[in-house]
Write a protein that holds these residues in place. Structure first.
Motif, PDB file in Angstrom:
ATOM      1  N   ALA A  76      56.600  29.806  32.872  1.00 17.03           N
ATOM      2  CA  ALA A  76      55.665  30.547  32.028  1.00 17.03           C
ATOM      3  C   ALA A  76      54.240  30.031  32.214  1.00 17.03           C
ATOM      4  N   GLU A  77      54.089  28.716  32.240  1.00 18.03           N
ATOM      5  CA  GLU A  77      52.754  28.128  32.402  1.00 18.03           C
ATOM      6  C   GLU A  77      52.163  28.467  33.764  1.00 18.03           C
ATOM      7  N   ASP A  78      52.973  28.430  34.807  1.00 16.87           N
ATOM      8  CA  ASP A  78      52.483  28.722  36.155  1.00 16.87           C
ATOM      9  C   ASP A  78      52.063  30.187  36.285  1.00 16.87           C
ATOM     10  N   ILE A  79      52.857  31.096  35.735  1.00 14.58           N
ATOM     11  CA  ILE A  79      52.516  32.521  35.793  1.00 14.58           C
ATOM     12  C   ILE A  79      51.235  32.781  35.007  1.00 14.58           C
ATOM     13  N   ALA A  80      51.132  32.226  33.818  1.00 19.07           N
ATOM     14  CA  ALA A  80      49.925  32.402  33.007  1.00 19.07           C
ATOM     15  C   ALA A  80      48.697  31.832  33.722  1.00 19.07           C
ATOM     16  N   ALA A  81      48.855  30.694  34.392  1.00 20.07           N
ATOM     17  CA  ALA A  81      47.741  30.090  35.130  1.00 20.07           C
ATOM     18  C   ALA A  81      47.290  30.982  36.282  1.00 20.07           C
ATOM     19  N   ALA A  82      48.250  31.571  36.998  1.00 22.91           N
ATOM     20  CA  ALA A  82      47.899  32.482  38.092  1.00 22.91           C
ATOM     21  C   ALA A  82      47.100  33.667  37.558  1.00 22.91           C
ATOM     22  N   PHE A  83      47.522  34.220  36.422  1.00 17.49           N
ATOM     23  CA  PHE A  83      46.796  35.353  35.844  1.00 17.49           C
ATOM     24  C   PHE A  83      45.425  34.941  35.308  1.00 17.49           C
ATOM     25  N   ALA A  84      45.287  33.722  34.832  1.00 20.01           N
ATOM     26  CA  ALA A  84      43.976  33.248  34.377  1.00 20.01           C
ATOM     27  C   ALA A  84      42.995  33.213  35.553  1.00 20.01           C
ATOM     28  N   LEU A  85      43.471  32.748  36.697  1.00 17.27           N
ATOM     29  CA  LEU A  85      42.617  32.717  37.889  1.00 17.27           C
ATOM     30  C   LEU A  85      42.256  34.126  38.359  1.00 17.27           C
ATOM     31  N   ILE A  86      43.236  35.008  38.386  1.00 20.67           N
ATOM     32  CA  ILE A  86      42.967  36.398  38.783  1.00 20.67           C
ATOM     33  C   ILE A  86      41.975  37.033  37.813  1.00 20.67           C
ATOM     34  N   GLY A  87      42.200  36.826  36.533  1.00 21.68           N
ATOM     35  CA  GLY A  87      41.308  37.392  35.524  1.00 21.68           C
ATOM     36  C   GLY A  87      39.871  36.921  35.703  1.00 21.68           C
ATOM     37  N   HIS A  88      39.707  35.662  36.055  1.00 20.84           N
ATOM     38  CA  HIS A  88      38.365  35.121  36.280  1.00 20.84           C
ATOM     39  C   HIS A  88      37.672  35.856  37.426  1.00 20.84           C
ATOM     40  N   VAL A  89      38.395  36.084  38.499  1.00 21.31           N
ATOM     41  CA  VAL A  89      37.837  36.806  39.646  1.00 21.31           C
ATOM     42  C   VAL A  89      37.474  38.233  39.231  1.00 21.31           C
ATOM     43  N   LEU A  90      38.363  38.907  38.520  1.00 14.18           N
ATOM     44  CA  LEU A  90      38.125  40.301  38.142  1.00 14.18           C
ATOM     45  C   LEU A  90      36.905  40.455  37.232  1.00 14.18           C
ATOM     46  N   HIS A  91      36.699  39.517  36.348  1.00 17.37           N
ATOM     47  CA  HIS A  91      35.614  39.656  35.377  1.00 17.37           C
ATOM     48  C   HIS A  91      34.250  39.272  35.920  1.00 17.37           C
ATOM     49  N   LYS A  92      34.202  38.706  37.120  1.00  9.95           N
ATOM     50  CA  LYS A  92      32.928  38.380  37.765  1.00  9.95           C
ATOM     51  C   LYS A  92      32.407  39.542  38.613  1.00  9.95           C
ATOM     52  N   ARG A  93      33.180  40.605  38.723  1.00 10.61           N
ATOM     53  CA  ARG A  93      32.839  41.713  39.611  1.00 10.61           C
ATOM     54  C   ARG A  93      31.735  42.597  39.068  1.00 10.61           C
ATOM     55  N   THR A  94      30.901  43.036  39.998  1.00 11.60           N
ATOM     56  CA  THR A  94      29.893  44.046  39.682  1.00 11.60           C
ATOM     57  C   THR A  94      30.542  45.425  39.785  1.00 11.60           C
ATOM     58  N   LEU A  95      29.825  46.438  39.366  1.00 10.72           N
ATOM     59  CA  LEU A  95      30.320  47.808  39.485  1.00 10.72           C
ATOM     60  C   LEU A  95      30.578  48.151  40.950  1.00 10.72           C
ATOM     61  N   GLU A  96      29.663  47.732  41.829  1.00  8.61           N
ATOM     62  CA  GLU A  96      29.836  48.001  43.261  1.00  8.61           C
ATOM     63  C   GLU A  96      31.079  47.306  43.806  1.00  8.61           C
ATOM     64  N   GLY A  97      31.331  46.088  43.352  1.00  6.46           N
ATOM     65  CA  GLY A  97      32.525  45.361  43.768  1.00  6.46           C
ATOM     66  C   GLY A  97      33.797  46.044  43.281  1.00  6.46           C
ATOM     67  N   ARG A  98      33.759  46.561  42.068  1.00  8.58           N
ATOM     68  CA  ARG A  98      34.927  47.286  41.539  1.00  8.58           C
ATOM     69  C   ARG A  98      35.209  48.541  42.343  1.00  8.58           C
ATOM     70  N   GLU A  99      34.132  49.261  42.703  1.00  7.49           N
ATOM     71  CA  GLU A  99      34.312  50.473  43.515  1.00  7.49           C
ATOM     72  C   GLU A  99      34.927  50.123  44.867  1.00  7.49           C
ATOM     73  N   ALA A 100      34.403  49.093  45.500  1.00  5.69           N
ATOM     74  CA  ALA A 100      34.883  48.702  46.832  1.00  5.69           C
ATOM     75  C   ALA A 100      36.342  48.262  46.795  1.00  5.69           C
ATOM     76  N   THR A 101      36.682  47.399  45.840  1.00  6.14           N
ATOM     77  CA  THR A 101      38.065  46.904  45.779  1.00  6.14           C
ATOM     78  C   THR A 101      39.034  48.006  45.379  1.00  6.14           C
ATOM     79  N   ALA A 102      38.597  48.928  44.539  1.00  6.27           N
ATOM     80  CA  ALA A 102      39.477  50.034  44.146  1.00  6.27           C
ATOM     81  C   ALA A 102      39.858  50.881  45.356  1.00  6.27           C
ATOM     82  N   LEU A 103      38.909  51.125  46.244  1.00  2.00           N
ATOM     83  CA  LEU A 103      39.200  51.929  47.433  1.00  2.00           C
ATOM     84  C   LEU A 103      40.155  51.209  48.385  1.00  2.00           C
ATOM     85  N   VAL A 104      39.925  49.926  48.590  1.00  2.00           N
ATOM     86  CA  VAL A 104      40.798  49.156  49.480  1.00  2.00           C
ATOM     87  C   VAL A 104      42.190  49.012  48.856  1.00  2.00           C
ATOM     88  N   ARG A 105      42.250  48.832  47.549  1.00  2.00           N
ATOM     89  CA  ARG A 105      43.545  48.730  46.866  1.00  2.00           C
ATOM     90  C   ARG A 105      44.344  50.023  47.020  1.00  2.00           C
TER      91      ARG A 105
END
Length: 187
Positions: free
Chosen positions: A106-135
């Protein structure tokens, strides 16, 4: 069984509408059961597999307005474990795992999501558009063309958006959830 429970923590005055629309949209993801709306702010559903769970959590994390509980339990109790795990802070994933080593998983999974969340929340609108298309499956050239920018500009946007870090975090979370599910006690 894997379950996801999310509690809306945004500031939209029409929260019931936001919650209902979100439940509808998340229910269309592959491997996701129908999301139940529980009260005004909560939604929950069982999911078929680790990838479906990960995709739901990533969508909720990207929005940034949801407290998220992830439950991984034997005997069809994942949704209840997720409900017990959900917290109150937005963009936080709390995990409940009913395996032979519940705390560590549980701790390891939560830690992985904390790191992902940090990356996601640093994104600009342009970064969100770019990653959405590649995703969605477009390559960098196709995504650049869609946005009307050069391939070099697209590459720079993806780099600034932390696309490689998101992908590494996604793989890590997937591996951890898959291991936790495989480690469930036998029925």
């Amino acid at each position: 069984m894997i379950g996801v429970h999310a509690r809306y923590r945004g500031r939209d005055k029409r929260r019931a509408d936001v919650v209902s629309r979100s439940a509808e949209a998340l229910s269309t993801l592959p491997g996701v059961g129908e999301f139940d709306v529980v009260g005004v702010e909560d939604i929950r559903a069982d999911v078929d597999n680790p990838e479906a769970a990960l995709n739901v959590v990533m969508a909720l994390l990207s929005d940034g307005n949801w407290a998220i509980g992830l439950g991984i339990c034997a005997h069809g109790r994942g949704i209840y474990a997720a409900s017990d795990a959900v917290g109150t802070r937005p963009a936080q994933v709390r995990v409940s795992v009913d395996t032979r080593h519940p705390g560590t998983a549980a701790e390891d999974i939560a830690a992985a999501f904390a790191l992902i969340g940090h990356v996601l929340h640093k994104r600009t609108l342009e970064g969100r558009e770019a990653t959405a298309l590649v995703r969605r499956g477009l390559n960098q050239n196709e995504a650049a063309q869609e946005l009307g920018i050069s391939k070099q500009a697209m590459s720079q946007r993806l780099q600034a958006a932390g696309w490689q870090a998101e992908q590494a975090g996604w793989r890590l979370a997937m591996n951890l959830i898959t291991r936790a599910e495989a480690d469930l006690p036998a029925a």
